[in-house]
Write an enzyme that holds these catalytic residues in place. Sequence first.
Site, PDB file in Angstrom:
ATOM      1  N   ASP A   1       0.829  -1.196   0.000  1.00  0.00           N
ATOM      2  CA  ASP A   1       0.000   0.000   0.000  1.00  0.00           C
ATOM      3  C   ASP A   1       0.870   1.256   0.000  1.00  0.00           C
ATOM      4  O   ASP A   1       2.083   1.202   0.190  1.00  0.00           O
ATOM      5  CB  ASP A   1      -1.002  -0.008   1.168  1.00  0.00           C
ATOM      6  CG  ASP A   1      -0.345   0.065   2.534  1.00  0.00           C
ATOM      7  OD1 ASP A   1       0.542   0.919   2.732  1.00  0.00           O
ATOM      8  OD2 ASP A   1      -0.723  -0.728   3.420  1.00  0.00           O
ATOM      9  N   ARG A   2       0.244   2.383  -0.249  1.00  0.00           N
ATOM     10  CA  ARG A   2       0.964   3.644  -0.431  1.00  0.00           C
ATOM     11  C   ARG A   2       1.903   3.952   0.736  1.00  0.00           C
ATOM     12  O   ARG A   2       3.005   4.485   0.555  1.00  0.00           O
ATOM     13  CB  ARG A   2      -0.043   4.786  -0.611  1.00  0.00           C
ATOM     14  CG  ARG A   2       0.598   6.151  -0.866  1.00  0.00           C
ATOM     15  CD  ARG A   2      -0.461   7.236  -0.880  1.00  0.00           C
ATOM     16  NE  ARG A   2      -1.381   7.057  -1.991  1.00  0.00           N
ATOM     17  CZ  ARG A   2      -1.207   7.601  -3.194  1.00  0.00           C
ATOM     18  NH1 ARG A   2      -0.138   8.339  -3.436  1.00  0.00           N
ATOM     19  NH2 ARG A   2      -2.085   7.420  -4.145  1.00  0.00           N
TER      20      ARG A   2
END
Length: 249
Positions: free
Chosen positions: A102-103
């Site tokens: 994820d980011r």
Amino acid sequence: MSLLRTLANLGYGSRREVQALIAAGRVTDAHGAPLVADTVSVHAEVRIDGQPLDPAHGLVLMLHKPRGVTCSHDDAGPLVYTLLPPRYRMRKPPLSSVGRLDRDTSGLLLLTDDGALLQRIISPRRHVPKTYRVELAEDLRADAAALFASGTLLLKGERTPLLPAALRVADPRHAVLTLREGRYHQARRMFAAVGNHVLGLHREGIGALQLGDLAAGAWRPLAADEIARIFAADAAPDGVARASVQSRA
């Protein structure tokens, strides 16, 4: 496969653009002799502007994904593919990330154009272990390692307990977590289930393959022996690697 098609598939340009490279004499053999479009050449012997070609189909890259970068081709914001040379985004078959981070998660990300290898790594049946370094907002519960290893932990909104996971505690707010499945935001949700919040998450290994000292944002191709390391930790029987939980406060 003709030289023209080979270079186009490697992302050096459209067929027309590659034809222009060839016509300009920029594509040669290893000795500097110009090649023609319909040449069938050994990949390792071809040069463009004197430089060897990018790796052929079967390419596997290790990339150190920085925080704030997204594993996507088209989301908003910085994307992992922008960390690569532009021609890598034009390869056929395309490069795809092997799973996602994820980011807000950093660390080891694999990319490949080998669909069979990609599926082999992410297959739920293989349980390829992935290791994360974790920074927490609160001190860990004393029973967190035992609970993660129990195979009974149930995440909110799910009906199937998690597979046993190994947790090695470095200090009350730092630990190393090894997972053998990849549910949505699994690591973050596991710590939330024991009343904690993840401040930092960094993947440092897949199987026996380690990120090492590769700088954030940097990448490199993997050799065959390095690819084999991905599966080196996959041969241990269930309950051996999964139950290896160490804890020190």
